[in-house]
Design a protein around this motif. Sequence first.
Motif, PDB file in Angstrom:
ATOM      1  N   TRP A   1      32.370   4.657  55.665  1.00 29.91           N
ATOM      2  CA  TRP A   1      32.420   5.885  56.720  1.00 29.91           C
ATOM      3  C   TRP A   1      31.363   5.544  57.646  1.00 29.91           C
ATOM      4  O   TRP A   1      31.726   5.651  59.009  1.00 29.91           O
ATOM      5  CB  TRP A   1      32.188   6.978  56.185  1.00 29.91           C
TER       6      TRP A   1
ATOM      7  N   PHE B   1      38.180   3.131  60.625  1.00 33.05           N
ATOM      8  CA  PHE B   1      37.872   3.633  59.108  1.00 33.05           C
ATOM      9  C   PHE B   1      39.212   4.472  58.886  1.00 33.05           C
ATOM     10  O   PHE B   1      39.892   4.305  57.739  1.00 33.05           O
ATOM     11  CB  PHE B   1      37.028   4.774  59.032  1.00 33.05           C
TER      12      PHE B   1
ATOM     13  N   ARG C   1      38.660  -0.725  52.250  1.00 37.88           N
ATOM     14  CA  ARG C   1      37.342  -0.237  52.331  1.00 37.88           C
ATOM     15  C   ARG C   1      36.448  -0.685  51.132  1.00 37.88           C
ATOM     16  O   ARG C   1      35.237  -1.332  51.352  1.00 37.88           O
ATOM     17  CB  ARG C   1      37.290   1.331  52.340  1.00 37.88           C
TER      18      ARG C   1
END
Length: 201
Positions: A43, A51, A59
């Motif tokens: 983040w 994101f 991620r």
Amino acid sequence: MSRATPSQASKFTVHPLTPSRWADVADLFGPEKGANSGCWCMWPRLTSTDFRTMSKEGRKRAFRSCVAKGPVPGLLLYEKGVPIGWVAVSPRRDVIRFEMAKTSQREPELDPAKHYAITCFYVRTGHRKRGLMTDLAKAAIDYAKKKKATALDVCPIDTEKPLMWGEGFVGIESVFRALGFKEIARRSPRRPLMRLSFTDK
């Protein structure tokens, strides 16, 4: 091999997250949860658009790549050999969202390579409400000092209302105030930008 750093509570040890400790952080974050809602601590390291468009698995891969390439993205807190907490601490230049966000932008004359930031916390289920954020924050302060940072910033949440789990991942204002951080800006009612300077005499 990284050297363990005793925390303020002797029952804890702290290790920088290096590639050899990937299995520990993966276990802490959990294969399904990926820390907070599948963020895998990316983040603060991505723009809002990047994101949102990246999958949870993407991620995870991106975070593993960050760990592999370095520099260290944060610290793991251990109790009896089990990783129970995480704090992301690194130079501001490595956390683009923190750098760009209105609430946490630094003054342009400050060096983002020497100016560090704490951007998030995560504590294992079953170990919350033990005050571990303070232990993690102290470990981050010690780490930033050892890296010869000029200062350490955080943009925590300040609220009198009870927080839902996950809301306080950026830190809690009262924790940092007690540790000597000073509010230097408040561009959002609930998000003060706080700083601990290591150059003040």
